[in-house]
Design a protein around this motif. Structure first.
Motif, short mmCIF file in Angstrom:
data_model
loop_
_atom_site.label_atom_id
_atom_site.label_comp_id
_atom_site.label_asym_id
_atom_site.label_seq_id
_atom_site.Cartn_x
_atom_site.Cartn_y
_atom_site.Cartn_z
N ALA A 17 -7.66 -19.32 -5.39
CA ALA A 17 -7.22 -18.51 -6.52
C ALA A 17 -5.88 -19.00 -7.07
CB ALA A 17 -7.12 -17.04 -6.11
N GLY A 18 -4.95 -19.32 -6.18
CA GLY A 18 -3.66 -19.83 -6.63
C GLY A 18 -3.81 -21.15 -7.36
N GLY A 19 -4.70 -22.01 -6.85
CA GLY A 19 -4.96 -23.28 -7.53
C GLY A 19 -5.59 -23.08 -8.89
N ILE A 35 -11.02 -14.12 -11.37
CA ILE A 35 -10.68 -13.87 -9.96
C ILE A 35 -10.91 -12.38 -9.72
CG2 ILE A 35 -8.85 -13.84 -8.23
CD1 ILE A 35 -7.51 -16.13 -9.83
N GLY A 36 -11.80 -12.05 -8.81
CA GLY A 36 -12.08 -10.66 -8.50
C GLY A 36 -11.41 -10.24 -7.21
N VAL A 37 -10.77 -9.08 -7.23
CA VAL A 37 -10.14 -8.53 -6.03
C VAL A 37 -10.83 -7.21 -5.73
CG1 VAL A 37 -7.97 -7.93 -4.92
CG2 VAL A 37 -7.98 -9.56 -6.82
N THR A 38 -11.50 -7.13 -4.60
CA THR A 38 -12.35 -5.99 -4.31
C THR A 38 -12.52 -5.84 -2.80
OG1 THR A 38 -14.50 -5.01 -4.87
CG2 THR A 38 -14.47 -7.36 -4.39
N SER A 39 -13.14 -4.75 -2.39
CA SER A 39 -13.52 -4.59 -0.99
C SER A 39 -15.01 -4.86 -0.88
CB SER A 39 -13.22 -3.16 -0.50
OG SER A 39 -13.79 -2.96 0.78
N VAL A 49 -2.19 -3.26 0.21
CA VAL A 49 -2.86 -4.51 0.58
C VAL A 49 -3.18 -5.36 -0.64
CG1 VAL A 49 -4.91 -5.49 1.69
CG2 VAL A 49 -3.80 -3.48 2.67
N THR A 50 -3.70 -4.73 -1.69
CA THR A 50 -4.07 -5.49 -2.89
C THR A 50 -2.85 -6.11 -3.54
OG1 THR A 50 -5.96 -4.03 -3.26
CG2 THR A 50 -5.24 -5.38 -5.11
N SER A 51 -1.76 -5.37 -3.63
CA SER A 51 -0.54 -5.92 -4.22
C SER A 51 -0.03 -7.11 -3.42
CB SER A 51 0.55 -4.85 -4.33
OG SER A 51 0.19 -3.87 -5.28
N ALA A 52 -0.03 -6.98 -2.10
CA ALA A 52 0.43 -8.08 -1.25
C ALA A 52 -0.49 -9.29 -1.38
CB ALA A 52 0.50 -7.62 0.20
N LEU A 53 -1.78 -9.04 -1.42
CA LEU A 53 -2.75 -10.13 -1.56
C LEU A 53 -2.52 -10.90 -2.86
CD1 LEU A 53 -5.33 -11.57 -0.63
CD2 LEU A 53 -6.65 -9.64 -1.51
N LEU A 54 -2.29 -10.18 -3.95
CA LEU A 54 -2.09 -10.84 -5.23
C LEU A 54 -0.74 -11.54 -5.32
CD1 LEU A 54 -3.81 -8.33 -7.64
CD2 LEU A 54 -4.42 -10.72 -7.25
N GLN A 55 0.28 -10.99 -4.70
CA GLN A 55 1.57 -11.69 -4.69
C GLN A 55 1.47 -12.99 -3.88
OE1 GLN A 55 3.94 -11.28 -6.64
NE2 GLN A 55 3.62 -9.19 -7.41
N ALA A 56 0.61 -12.99 -2.86
CA ALA A 56 0.37 -14.23 -2.12
C ALA A 56 -0.29 -15.27 -3.02
CB ALA A 56 -0.51 -13.94 -0.90
N VAL A 57 -1.19 -14.81 -3.88
CA VAL A 57 -1.83 -15.72 -4.84
C VAL A 57 -0.79 -16.26 -5.83
CG1 VAL A 57 -3.49 -15.86 -6.74
CG2 VAL A 57 -4.09 -14.65 -4.64
N MET A 58 0.10 -15.39 -6.33
CA MET A 58 1.12 -15.83 -7.27
C MET A 58 2.06 -16.86 -6.64
SD MET A 58 0.39 -14.20 -10.02
CE MET A 58 -1.32 -14.04 -9.54
N ALA A 59 2.42 -16.62 -5.39
CA ALA A 59 3.29 -17.58 -4.69
C ALA A 59 2.58 -18.92 -4.54
CB ALA A 59 3.68 -17.02 -3.32
#
Length: 258
Positions: free
Chosen positions: A39-41, A149-153, A205-215
């Motif tokens: 996702a980051g790529g 990019i989908g973020v889901t459970s 969790v979702t916010s942390a997951l997406l900030q990991a993608v941004m980083a």
């Protein structure tokens, strides 16, 4: 779900919730590392190619989307894709937002009036991934040449039925899927004395997951010799001047200032 049992008000419940959230974050770190890198790529590819970035979430899922936009330390090119009455819980009555998520055709109408175009990237956040709005938004966006990019459970896909007329979930229409690992119902604790489960962790969790993608995206750009278009806090010396330079350079790809 946390263990059922009695607990006093001395911090046991707060500790149990934090432990549950930490456990979910550790799972995401260990199990979603490859998807986060992909996702980051994808976002880095989009920025490097001159594309624009968008994020969408309905109801409480919009909190994680908004956390990416106009954020100190974040990519300046991330824009919020809004659907009137759906983004946030400020609409009255709040239940209207939930009802709109079930409406077929709404996403297509919104995208047809949005600046989204081929070559852009769209992050769609939906905990359940079952409602018509996020499914249709992903399906339509990809048909326009937009990377999704989908973020889901993913757990919801085996425990619930889809609500879109196609019979599919959000995850079925994405270039990359990030699984938040949140349990169906989004509540981490339960007690014998409380009739319903409580303490949701999806936002954390979702916010942390997406900030990991941004980083990851920022790092990927730097590796290519491209300065990531990052914002700085306006509350540190020189921050506003830095941001003005970024806004000037990338103004044609930033829509929250127009």
């Amino acid at each position: 779900m946390g263990e059922t049992g009695s607990a006093s008000a001395d911090g046991k419940l707060s500790g149990q919730f934090l432990d549950a959230a930490i456990g979910l974050l550790q799972r995401v770190r260990d199990e979603e590392a490859e998807s986060v890198a992909t996702a980051g790529g994808l976002l880095a590819d989009t920025v490097a190619a001159g594309g624009r970035l968008f994020a969408f979430g309905a109801g409480h899922s919009s909190l994680a989307a908004q956390d990416l936009v106009y954020r100190a330390g974040g990519l300046a090119l991330m824009n919020l894709l809004t659907v009137p009455g759906v983004v946030g819980v400020d609409v009255m009555p709040a239940t209207l937002g939930s009802a709109l998520e079930h409406v077929d055709g709404l996403a297509s109408a919104v995208l047809s009036c949005s600046p989204l175009r081929a070559g852009d990237a769209l992050v769609i956040i939906s905990l359940s991934g079952r409602n018509a709005l996020p499914v249709e938004m992903a399906l339509t966006a990809r048909s326009l040449g937009v990377k999704v990019i989908g973020v889901t459970s993913v757990a919801y896909t085996t425990a619930t039925k889809p609500r879109h007329s196609s019979g599919t979930f959000l995850k079925d229409h994405c270039d990359v899927v990030l699984d938040s690992k949140i349990a169906v119902g989004d509540a981490e604790l339960s007690l014998d004395t409380i009739p319903a489960p409580f303490a949701p962790a999806s936002t954390v969790v979702t916010s942390a997951l997406l900030q990991a993608v941004m980083a990851t995206a920022a790092g990927a750009l730097a590796e290519r010799g491209i300065e990531p278009p990052l914002l700085r806090s306006g509350n540190v010396d020189g921050g506003l001047e830095w941001n003005d330079r970024v806004f000037e350079e990338y103004g044609d790809r930033i829509f929250y200032r127009q």
